[in-house]
Design a protein around this motif. Structure first.
Motif, PDB file in Angstrom:
ATOM      1  N   CYS A 121     -23.915  32.953  -3.501  1.00 33.45           N
ATOM      2  CA  CYS A 121     -25.151  32.038  -3.911  1.00 33.45           C
ATOM      3  C   CYS A 121     -25.204  30.217  -2.370  1.00 33.45           C
ATOM      4  CB  CYS A 121     -23.590  31.035  -4.374  1.00 33.45           C
ATOM      5  SG  CYS A 121     -23.684  29.089  -4.906  1.00 33.45           S
ATOM      6  N   ARG A 122     -25.155  30.717  -1.674  1.00 31.67           N
ATOM      7  CA  ARG A 122     -25.273  29.806  -0.378  1.00 31.67           C
ATOM      8  C   ARG A 122     -26.161  30.863   0.289  1.00 31.67           C
ATOM      9  NH1 ARG A 122     -22.219  26.627  -2.465  1.00 31.67           N
ATOM     10  NH2 ARG A 122     -20.147  26.670  -2.456  1.00 31.67           N
ATOM     11  N   VAL A 123     -26.411  32.131   0.339  1.00 33.20           N
ATOM     12  CA  VAL A 123     -27.279  32.568   0.936  1.00 33.20           C
ATOM     13  C   VAL A 123     -28.485  31.745  -0.207  1.00 33.20           C
ATOM     14  CG1 VAL A 123     -28.560  34.986   1.368  1.00 33.20           C
ATOM     15  CG2 VAL A 123     -26.056  34.433   2.113  1.00 33.20           C
ATOM     16  N   GLY A 124     -28.604  32.030  -1.017  1.00 29.98           N
ATOM     17  CA  GLY A 124     -30.158  32.208  -2.002  1.00 29.98           C
ATOM     18  C   GLY A 124     -30.019  30.459  -1.523  1.00 29.98           C
ATOM     19  N   TYR A 175     -32.497  26.361  -7.224  1.00 28.57           N
ATOM     20  CA  TYR A 175     -32.874  24.711  -6.113  1.00 28.57           C
ATOM     21  C   TYR A 175     -34.529  24.837  -6.282  1.00 28.57           C
ATOM     22  CZ  TYR A 175     -28.124  23.786  -5.092  1.00 28.57           C
ATOM     23  OH  TYR A 175     -27.371  23.570  -3.936  1.00 28.57           O
ATOM     24  N   VAL A 176     -35.198  26.245  -6.598  1.00 34.89           N
ATOM     25  CA  VAL A 176     -36.023  26.264  -6.272  1.00 34.89           C
ATOM     26  C   VAL A 176     -37.100  25.746  -7.603  1.00 34.89           C
ATOM     27  CG1 VAL A 176     -38.259  27.753  -7.428  1.00 34.89           C
ATOM     28  CG2 VAL A 176     -36.490  29.038  -5.635  1.00 34.89           C
ATOM     29  N   PHE A 177     -36.474  25.627  -8.592  1.00 31.76           N
ATOM     30  CA  PHE A 177     -36.618  24.621  -9.948  1.00 31.76           C
ATOM     31  C   PHE A 177     -36.834  23.059  -9.741  1.00 31.76           C
ATOM     32  CE2 PHE A 177     -35.986  28.729 -13.299  1.00 31.76           C
ATOM     33  CZ  PHE A 177     -37.564  28.077 -13.139  1.00 31.76           C
ATOM     34  N   SER A 178     -35.457  23.429  -8.623  1.00 35.07           N
ATOM     35  CA  SER A 178     -34.664  22.144  -8.619  1.00 35.07           C
ATOM     36  C   SER A 178     -36.043  20.777  -7.211  1.00 35.07           C
ATOM     37  CB  SER A 178     -33.862  21.489  -8.037  1.00 35.07           C
ATOM     38  OG  SER A 178     -32.882  21.785  -9.187  1.00 35.07           O
ATOM     39  N   LEU A 179     -36.269  22.137  -6.678  1.00 34.56           N
ATOM     40  CA  LEU A 179     -37.386  21.278  -4.845  1.00 34.56           C
ATOM     41  C   LEU A 179     -38.339  21.715  -5.394  1.00 34.56           C
ATOM     42  CD1 LEU A 179     -35.524  23.638  -2.581  1.00 34.56           C
ATOM     43  CD2 LEU A 179     -35.383  20.801  -2.723  1.00 34.56           C
ATOM     44  N   SER A 180     -39.082  22.478  -6.459  1.00 32.41           N
ATOM     45  CA  SER A 180     -40.687  22.038  -6.822  1.00 32.41           C
ATOM     46  C   SER A 180     -40.813  21.284  -7.221  1.00 32.41           C
ATOM     47  CB  SER A 180     -40.607  24.040  -7.687  1.00 32.41           C
ATOM     48  OG  SER A 180     -40.000  24.258  -8.194  1.00 32.41           O
ATOM     49  N   SER A 181     -39.693  21.071  -7.771  1.00 34.63           N
ATOM     50  CA  SER A 181     -40.382  19.864  -9.320  1.00 34.63           C
ATOM     51  C   SER A 181     -40.823  18.642  -8.869  1.00 34.63           C
ATOM     52  CB  SER A 181     -39.180  19.269 -10.196  1.00 34.63           C
ATOM     53  OG  SER A 181     -38.048  18.420  -9.241  1.00 34.63           O
ATOM     54  N   VAL A 182     -40.664  18.273  -7.591  1.00 38.02           N
ATOM     55  CA  VAL A 182     -42.007  16.756  -7.239  1.00 38.02           C
ATOM     56  C   VAL A 182     -43.328  17.789  -7.047  1.00 38.02           C
ATOM     57  CG1 VAL A 182     -40.611  15.751  -6.243  1.00 38.02           C
ATOM     58  CG2 VAL A 182     -40.954  17.316  -4.941  1.00 38.02           C
ATOM     59  N   ASN A 183     -43.662  19.028  -7.093  1.00 39.01           N
ATOM     60  CA  ASN A 183     -44.808  19.173  -7.262  1.00 39.01           C
ATOM     61  C   ASN A 183     -46.122  19.821  -8.862  1.00 39.01           C
ATOM     62  OD1 ASN A 183     -44.586  19.617  -4.632  1.00 39.01           O
ATOM     63  ND2 ASN A 183     -43.750  21.293  -4.745  1.00 39.01           N
ATOM     64  N   LEU A 184     -44.802  18.990  -9.380  1.00 39.90           N
ATOM     65  CA  LEU A 184     -45.108  19.635 -10.749  1.00 39.90           C
ATOM     66  C   LEU A 184     -46.776  19.078 -11.593  1.00 39.90           C
ATOM     67  CD1 LEU A 184     -42.442  20.691 -12.628  1.00 39.90           C
ATOM     68  CD2 LEU A 184     -43.783  22.237 -11.407  1.00 39.90           C
ATOM     69  N   LEU A 237     -25.791  39.659  -7.090  1.00 42.22           N
ATOM     70  CA  LEU A 237     -26.752  39.492  -7.646  1.00 42.22           C
ATOM     71  C   LEU A 237     -27.209  38.241  -8.186  1.00 42.22           C
ATOM     72  CD1 LEU A 237     -29.747  40.955  -6.752  1.00 42.22           C
ATOM     73  CD2 LEU A 237     -29.642  42.136  -8.645  1.00 42.22           C
ATOM     74  N   VAL A 238     -26.280  38.068  -9.828  1.00 39.35           N
ATOM     75  CA  VAL A 238     -26.058  37.153 -10.289  1.00 39.35           C
ATOM     76  C   VAL A 238     -25.890  36.059  -9.446  1.00 39.35           C
ATOM     77  CG1 VAL A 238     -25.391  36.151 -12.489  1.00 39.35           C
ATOM     78  CG2 VAL A 238     -25.870  38.381 -12.360  1.00 39.35           C
ATOM     79  N   TRP A 239     -25.078  35.681  -8.691  1.00 40.14           N
ATOM     80  CA  TRP A 239     -24.712  35.068  -7.612  1.00 40.14           C
ATOM     81  C   TRP A 239     -25.429  34.155  -7.134  1.00 40.14           C
ATOM     82  CZ3 TRP A 239     -20.383  31.168  -7.358  1.00 40.14           C
ATOM     83  CH2 TRP A 239     -19.377  32.130  -7.690  1.00 40.14           C
ATOM     84  N   PHE A 240     -26.322  34.708  -6.357  1.00 42.19           N
ATOM     85  CA  PHE A 240     -27.863  34.853  -5.210  1.00 42.19           C
ATOM     86  C   PHE A 240     -29.391  34.340  -6.141  1.00 42.19           C
ATOM     87  CE2 PHE A 240     -32.037  36.571  -3.612  1.00 42.19           C
ATOM     88  CZ  PHE A 240     -31.642  36.042  -2.499  1.00 42.19           C
ATOM     89  N   THR A 241     -28.902  34.720  -7.518  1.00 37.40           N
ATOM     90  CA  THR A 241     -31.123  34.875  -8.567  1.00 37.40           C
ATOM     91  C   THR A 241     -30.031  33.285  -8.847  1.00 37.40           C
ATOM     92  OG1 THR A 241     -30.650  36.925  -8.689  1.00 37.40           O
ATOM     93  CG2 THR A 241     -31.397  34.940 -10.293  1.00 37.40           C
ATOM     94  N   GLY A 242     -28.435  32.919  -9.283  1.00 38.37           N
ATOM     95  CA  GLY A 242     -27.811  31.691 -10.202  1.00 38.37           C
ATOM     96  C   GLY A 242     -28.606  30.269  -9.083  1.00 38.37           C
ATOM     97  N   SER A 243     -28.633  31.162  -7.502  1.00 34.85           N
ATOM     98  CA  SER A 243     -29.026  29.789  -6.795  1.00 34.85           C
ATOM     99  C   SER A 243     -29.777  30.127  -6.362  1.00 34.85           C
ATOM    100  CB  SER A 243     -27.820  29.798  -5.489  1.00 34.85           C
ATOM    101  OG  SER A 243     -27.813  29.722  -4.851  1.00 34.85           O
ATOM    102  N   LEU A 244     -30.586  30.319  -6.649  1.00 26.49           N
ATOM    103  CA  LEU A 244     -31.224  30.668  -5.824  1.00 26.49           C
ATOM    104  C   LEU A 244     -32.708  29.711  -6.395  1.00 26.49           C
ATOM    105  CD1 LEU A 244     -34.100  32.097  -3.995  1.00 26.49           C
ATOM    106  CD2 LEU A 244     -34.439  33.719  -5.396  1.00 26.49           C
ATOM    107  N   GLY A 245     -32.800  30.307  -8.037  1.00 26.96           N
ATOM    108  CA  GLY A 245     -33.225  30.016  -9.214  1.00 26.96           C
ATOM    109  C   GLY A 245     -33.666  28.305  -9.189  1.00 26.96           C
TER     110      GLY A 245
END
Length: 523
Positions: free
Chosen positions: A473-476, A362-371, A352-360
């Protein structure tokens, strides 16, 4: 000196992984657009402005819900929407409001795009809008799927054929496929070549971790493994810089691909790791590598492999005479990570930590251009904030412990996700700072989990535990782009999902044991 040379050469190429993972944020941008019309435009009218061509209107066009009225040279008047167009039956005065009859048409003549910001993107190149918009949204998930498959394939090949060959192949592959992406002739070839690029990029990153860990001494291993991530973050900063300077997608892709060309030209000089050579019983080759290391490091009496091997042989002989179970070593599989409730609970938490770390991440990175604000600066800052996060993670791991560093940063990232929801949308600077703080917190957790996982499991299933965690992590990372697209449902939906996962992970981590200063378990 030798280890430093090998380390910095290897992690320099890790920048290209960060570059290719995040390249699509500017390559797949959808600018403002409306339906194209057949004929020459004589005048254009938007809700609150007018001009002689559609290009004059883009800077004043505030809402995509508004249509554009155009009058053609032949006197026809058309209303242009994003995915449809309608012809007014009565073409009298050019007015924005019209109550008369209209004939509806599809966008069979293509689309008009706003080129003020981006000269060309893959969206404008292949008209990935309206009913083809879903194709644009598949670009990042298919890349991340390639990342998942590449990690599995090349990790296995590196164990069989050696680290050096895989590093050669994947770094050359990154350059070749990176350039090839720029010359793809349609959407489908673009996705296929990017998929292959994802596989080699992921393969390089996985093998580079192993490669530098096997060369660097125990004393510096935590810092060395952690700062492979730091060079990945530098790659994200390079994407922001190149995106700012170059606004044509294929030129942008070429420049990103040649960034790490110096490594591709000299990676053949890197040696194989002595650990792998020893495991393959290639003692002469091992001795050659050790002699080179000794010369570089000015060691007058290098260690003799023959002496080491005689000690190992003695150990093996005494081991065999004392216990005859060596020949029938039990094969371990993924089910051993769930052999009892105690270990199963640990595995679920770690995954769960691996999944959450990866999800968070890439979500913060990919959505940074929409801020809002400058999207290039946003992405640059989101990459830059990772660098101090890894330093804090290293210090925290050594001083407070692994668990005691992981829990507060997971919980704080959940708290930040909630706080962002309450910041008014016109407070751009505050929103960007809060997103940087979120990326910082998740970066600490993401960087720390690699080493913590290795320490939580016994030797017999350690590689399996880290490998399966890496898979989660890759699934995330595959789920993250879809999560970002949920902004269209509700602007805070991605943050809400990351916040819930981070909170759940942080609470479950409380039940994990502390491993700082504890010996590694074997059974």
């Amino acid at each position: 000196r030798f280890q430093a040379f090998v380390y910095f050469a290897t992690v320099f190429q890790a920048m290209s992984c960060g570059i290719h993972y995040l390249a699509s944020v500017f390559m797949a941008v959808t600018p403002n657009f409306v339906c194209d019309i057949p004929g020459n435009v004589s005048s254009v009218l938007s809700y609150n402005s007018s001009g002689s061509s559609v290009e004059d209107i883009w800077t004043l066009w505030t809402s995509t819900e508004n249509y554009i009225v155009v009058q053609l040279g032949n006197g026809e008047t058309w209303e242009l929407n994003q995915c449809s167009r309608s012809k007014r039956e009565v073409s009298s005065d050019l007015t924005y409001e019209y109550e008369g009859n209209k004939s509806e048409f599809s966008c069979s003549d293509g689309f008009l795009y706003d080129h003020t910001k981006w000269k060309s993107t893959i969206v404008t190149e292949w008209d990935l809008v309206c009913d083809r918009e879903w194709l644009a949204k598949l670009i990042q998930p298919t890349f991340m799927l390639g990342v998942l498959i590449g990690a599995v394939i090349f990790g296995d090949i590196a164990d069989r054929m050696g680290r050096r060959r895989v590093i050669w192949f994947t770094s050359a592959g990154q350059f070749v496929f990176g350039i090839a992406v720029a010359f793809t002739f349609d959407y489908y070839s673009f996705v296929v070549v990017r998929f292959l690029l994802a596989m080699v990029s992921s393969g390089y990153l996985v093998v580079a971790f192993v490669y530098v860990t096997e060369f660097v001494g125990t004393k510096a291993r935590t810092w060395a493994s952690m700062h492979v991530h730091a060079f990945f973050a530098v790659g994200i900063m390079v994407v922001a810089l190149v995106g700012f300077l170059i606004r044509t997608w294929w030129v942008y892709q070429i420049f990103l691909s040649i960034t790490t060309l110096p490594f591709v030209l000299c990676c053949w000089m890197l040696p194989e790791t002595p650990f792998w050579l020893l495991s393959e019983e290639r003692y002469e080759d091992t001795q050659k590598v050790i002699n080179i290391m000794a010369r570089w490091n000015k060691v007058s009496t290098p260690c003799k492999i023959s002496e080491l091997c005689s000690v190992r042989q003695d150990d093996l002989v005494s081991g065999r005479t004392g216990d005859n179970d060596l020949s029938s070593t039990k094969k371990h599989n993924i089910l051993d990570l769930f052999c009892n409730w105690h270990i199963a609970r640990r595995t679920i938490t770690v995954w769960l930590v691996w999944f959450t770390g990866s999800l968070g991440y890439y979500v913060f990175s990919l959505s940074s251009v929409n801020l809002g604000g400058n999207e290039y600066l946003n992405l640059f800052l989101i990459g830059a904030v990772e660098l101090p996060s890894y330093i804090i993670a290293c210090i925290g791991m050594d001083k407070l412990g692994r668990r005691n560093t992981l829990i507060p940063f997971l919980l704080s990232s959940a708290l930040i996700c909630v706080l962002i929801m309450f910041i008014p949308q016109d407070f751009n600077i505050l929103i960007i700072l809060a997103n940087m703080a979120g990326k910082f917190s998740i970066g600490v957790a993401f960087g720390l989990i690699y080493l913590y996982t290795a320490e939580l499991y016994p030797t017999i299933v350690r590689s399996l535990a880290v490998g399966s965690g890496s898979m989660m992590c890759r699934v995330g990372s595959v789920v993250a782009p879809f999560c970002v697209y949920l902004r269209s449902v509700w602007i805070f939906m991605p943050l809400l999902l990351v916040g819930i996962m981070a909170l759940l992970s942080g609470i479950l981590t409380i039940m994990l044991p502390e491993t700082l200063g504890k010996p590694l378990t074997n059974t």
